[in-house]
Motif scaffolding. Structure first.
Motif, PDB file in Angstrom:
ATOM      1  N   HIS A  23       0.818  -1.204   0.000  1.00  0.00           N
ATOM      2  CA  HIS A  23       0.000   0.000   0.000  1.00  0.00           C
ATOM      3  C   HIS A  23       0.859   1.265   0.000  1.00  0.00           C
ATOM      4  O   HIS A  23       0.645   2.177  -0.800  1.00  0.00           O
ATOM      5  N   SER A  24       1.841   1.317   0.890  1.00  0.00           N
ATOM      6  CA  SER A  24       2.645   2.532   1.013  1.00  0.00           C
ATOM      7  C   SER A  24       4.144   2.289   0.818  1.00  0.00           C
ATOM      8  O   SER A  24       4.924   3.215   0.878  1.00  0.00           O
ATOM      9  N   LYS A  25       4.545   1.034   0.605  1.00  0.00           N
ATOM     10  CA  LYS A  25       5.964   0.740   0.373  1.00  0.00           C
ATOM     11  C   LYS A  25       6.102  -0.473  -0.528  1.00  0.00           C
ATOM     12  O   LYS A  25       5.166  -1.269  -0.674  1.00  0.00           O
ATOM     13  N   THR A  26       7.267  -0.576  -1.127  1.00  0.00           N
ATOM     14  CA  THR A  26       7.574  -1.677  -2.031  1.00  0.00           C
ATOM     15  C   THR A  26       8.853  -2.356  -1.553  1.00  0.00           C
ATOM     16  O   THR A  26       9.813  -1.685  -1.200  1.00  0.00           O
ATOM     17  N   ILE A  27       8.823  -3.683  -1.508  1.00  0.00           N
ATOM     18  CA  ILE A  27      10.007  -4.452  -1.134  1.00  0.00           C
ATOM     19  C   ILE A  27      10.658  -4.975  -2.408  1.00  0.00           C
ATOM     20  O   ILE A  27      10.004  -5.584  -3.245  1.00  0.00           O
ATOM     21  N   LEU A  28      11.950  -4.693  -2.557  1.00  0.00           N
ATOM     22  CA  LEU A  28      12.720  -5.149  -3.705  1.00  0.00           C
ATOM     23  C   LEU A  28      13.730  -6.181  -3.222  1.00  0.00           C
ATOM     24  O   LEU A  28      14.349  -6.002  -2.180  1.00  0.00           O
ATOM     25  N   PHE A  29      13.845  -7.269  -3.964  1.00  0.00           N
ATOM     26  CA  PHE A  29      14.955  -8.186  -3.671  1.00  0.00           C
ATOM     27  C   PHE A  29      15.458  -8.808  -4.967  1.00  0.00           C
ATOM     28  O   PHE A  29      14.722  -8.944  -5.943  1.00  0.00           O
ATOM     29  N   ILE A  30      16.760  -9.123  -4.966  1.00  0.00           N
ATOM     30  CA  ILE A  30      17.430  -9.643  -6.144  1.00  0.00           C
ATOM     31  C   ILE A  30      17.966 -11.035  -5.832  1.00  0.00           C
ATOM     32  O   ILE A  30      18.630 -11.244  -4.820  1.00  0.00           O
ATOM     33  N   LEU A  31      17.666 -11.977  -6.714  1.00  0.00           N
ATOM     34  CA  LEU A  31      18.140 -13.351  -6.564  1.00  0.00           C
ATOM     35  C   LEU A  31      19.041 -13.704  -7.734  1.00  0.00           C
ATOM     36  O   LEU A  31      18.838 -13.231  -8.853  1.00  0.00           O
ATOM     37  N   GLN A  32      20.029 -14.544  -7.458  1.00  0.00           N
ATOM     38  CA  GLN A  32      20.888 -15.096  -8.503  1.00  0.00           C
ATOM     39  C   GLN A  32      21.062 -16.570  -8.224  1.00  0.00           C
ATOM     40  O   GLN A  32      21.493 -16.949  -7.127  1.00  0.00           O
ATOM     41  N   ASN A  33      20.690 -17.399  -9.190  1.00  0.00           N
ATOM     42  CA  ASN A  33      20.704 -18.858  -8.988  1.00  0.00           C
ATOM     43  C   ASN A  33      19.917 -19.251  -7.741  1.00  0.00           C
ATOM     44  O   ASN A  33      20.313 -20.128  -6.986  1.00  0.00           O
ATOM     45  N   GLN A  34      18.806 -18.562  -7.506  1.00  0.00           N
ATOM     46  CA  GLN A  34      17.915 -18.812  -6.363  1.00  0.00           C
ATOM     47  C   GLN A  34      18.557 -18.506  -5.007  1.00  0.00           C
ATOM     48  O   GLN A  34      18.113 -19.022  -3.979  1.00  0.00           O
ATOM     49  N   PHE A  35      19.570 -17.664  -5.008  1.00  0.00           N
ATOM     50  CA  PHE A  35      20.156 -17.203  -3.749  1.00  0.00           C
ATOM     51  C   PHE A  35      19.990 -15.689  -3.653  1.00  0.00           C
ATOM     52  O   PHE A  35      20.185 -14.965  -4.631  1.00  0.00           O
ATOM     53  N   LEU A  36      19.650 -15.213  -2.470  1.00  0.00           N
ATOM     54  CA  LEU A  36      19.433 -13.785  -2.256  1.00  0.00           C
ATOM     55  C   LEU A  36      20.746 -13.016  -2.333  1.00  0.00           C
ATOM     56  O   LEU A  36      21.736 -13.384  -1.717  1.00  0.00           O
ATOM     57  N   LEU A  37      20.748 -11.924  -3.104  1.00  0.00           N
ATOM     58  CA  LEU A  37      21.911 -11.046  -3.191  1.00  0.00           C
ATOM     59  C   LEU A  37      21.674  -9.706  -2.506  1.00  0.00           C
ATOM     60  O   LEU A  37      22.580  -9.128  -1.926  1.00  0.00           O
ATOM     61  N   GLU A  38      20.450  -9.195  -2.589  1.00  0.00           N
ATOM     62  CA  GLU A  38      20.181  -7.842  -2.099  1.00  0.00           C
ATOM     63  C   GLU A  38      18.696  -7.688  -1.805  1.00  0.00           C
ATOM     64  O   GLU A  38      17.856  -8.324  -2.432  1.00  0.00           O
ATOM     65  N   THR A  39      18.376  -6.848  -0.819  1.00  0.00           N
ATOM     66  CA  THR A  39      16.986  -6.507  -0.538  1.00  0.00           C
ATOM     67  C   THR A  39      16.909  -5.080  -0.037  1.00  0.00           C
ATOM     68  O   THR A  39      17.809  -4.620   0.681  1.00  0.00           O
ATOM     69  N   ARG A  40      15.850  -4.373  -0.438  1.00  0.00           N
ATOM     70  CA  ARG A  40      15.667  -2.969  -0.070  1.00  0.00           C
ATOM     71  C   ARG A  40      14.184  -2.663   0.101  1.00  0.00           C
ATOM     72  O   ARG A  40      13.322  -3.313  -0.491  1.00  0.00           O
ATOM     73  N   SER A  41      13.907  -1.637   0.878  1.00  0.00           N
ATOM     74  CA  SER A  41      12.545  -1.131   1.041  1.00  0.00           C
ATOM     75  C   SER A  41      12.459   0.231   0.353  1.00  0.00           C
ATOM     76  O   SER A  41      13.319   1.086   0.558  1.00  0.00           O
ATOM     77  N   ILE A  42      11.436   0.424  -0.488  1.00  0.00           N
ATOM     78  CA  ILE A  42      11.241   1.675  -1.213  1.00  0.00           C
ATOM     79  C   ILE A  42       9.958   2.325  -0.700  1.00  0.00           C
ATOM     80  O   ILE A  42       8.912   1.680  -0.658  1.00  0.00           O
ATOM     81  N   ASN A  43      10.050   3.592  -0.316  1.00  0.00           N
ATOM     82  CA  ASN A  43       8.892   4.285   0.245  1.00  0.00           C
ATOM     83  C   ASN A  43       7.931   4.756  -0.844  1.00  0.00           C
ATOM     84  O   ASN A  43       7.676   5.939  -1.018  1.00  0.00           O
ATOM     85  N   LEU A  44       7.404   3.818  -1.574  1.00  0.00           N
ATOM     86  CA  LEU A  44       6.411   4.096  -2.605  1.00  0.00           C
ATOM     87  C   LEU A  44       5.590   2.833  -2.810  1.00  0.00           C
ATOM     88  O   LEU A  44       6.161   1.740  -2.912  1.00  0.00           O
ATOM     89  N   GLY A  45       4.281   2.976  -2.832  1.00  0.00           N
ATOM     90  CA  GLY A  45       3.433   1.803  -2.966  1.00  0.00           C
ATOM     91  C   GLY A  45       2.225   2.055  -3.843  1.00  0.00           C
ATOM     92  O   GLY A  45       2.155   3.037  -4.591  1.00  0.00           O
ATOM     93  N   GLY A  46       1.242   1.170  -3.699  1.00  0.00           N
ATOM     94  CA  GLY A  46       0.056   1.241  -4.529  1.00  0.00           C
ATOM     95  C   GLY A  46      -0.739   2.524  -4.375  1.00  0.00           C
ATOM     96  O   GLY A  46      -1.374   2.992  -5.324  1.00  0.00           O
ATOM     97  N   SER A  47      -0.727   3.111  -3.174  1.00  0.00           N
ATOM     98  CA  SER A  47      -1.506   4.330  -2.959  1.00  0.00           C
ATOM     99  C   SER A  47      -1.003   5.469  -3.843  1.00  0.00           C
ATOM    100  O   SER A  47      -1.802   6.276  -4.347  1.00  0.00           O
TER     101      SER A  47
END
Length: 204
Positions: free
Chosen positions: A135-159
């Protein structure tokens, strides 16, 4: 724990032992976290090993947020075994989380060079980027070969998207929300699309 309530930093440590990593985190993050480290909980997720070194995502969360969550769970009659963050929890749906962290070589593939050159070159495996739009934020994550490399929270969502539609078409918030739910789409290319479709996709 909501991801916007903690700090995550990508770090490299010259050893692989988890006990050493956890002990070193407060010192390593001292200059990088925007809150008192004496009032924080530290943890780390090793994303891969490279020789004797560890590449990891180091986390620091203020204790007050942990206490708030534990209090809420206690009032609800829940005794938690694990407390995680948005990004790590969502990434667990797609990753080989039960396996140990991979070696760096798992992220490359050998390619034979044939254009007059001898030997092999290392080609980096492609990554997958995931966006979980809330609603108010977006979670970003990056995978490589099904392993997590990075994750971030972005203050922008569906609203914000609904407000964008509302402004573009000069309609009410409720009408804009209904329009997004019923016919929301993103064009990957504009060939063959109508002007209205392009406008709607661009707005989103």
């Amino acid at each position: 724990i909501s991801q916007d309530r903690l700090s995550i930093r990508r770090k490299v440590f010259p050893f692989r032992e988890r006990s050493k990593i956890i002990k070193s985190l407060p010192f390593e993050l001292e200059e990088e976290i925007p809150f008192d480290q004496d009032k924080a909980i530290f943890d780390a997720k090793v994303v891969r090993y490279r020789g004797n070194t560890s590449e990891l995502l180091a986390c620091a969360a203020p204790k007050k947020y942990i206490d708030e969550l534990l209090s809420l769970l206690n009032e609800s009659g829940i005794d938690p075994t694990v407390i995680s963050t948005d990004g790590f929890a969502l990434a667990n749906l797609f990753t080989n989380w039960e396996n140990p962290p991979p070696e760096a070589d798992a992220f490359t593939s050998s390619t034979v060079v044939i254009d007059g050159l001898e030997g092999e070159q290392k080609a980096v495996s492609p990554c997958d980027l995931f966006l979980h739009l809330g609603h108010s934020k977006t979670i970003l994550f990056i995978l490589q070969n099904q392993f997590l490399l990075e994750t971030r929270s972005i203050n922008l969502g569906g609203s914000e998207i609904v407000k964008g539609i509302q402004k573009t078409y000069e309609i009410s918030f409720a009408e804009a929300l209904k329009g997004l739910q019923e016919k929301g789409f993103l064009l990957t290319k504009n060939d063959g699309a109508t002007k209205d479709q392009i406008t709607f996709s661009t707005t989103i």
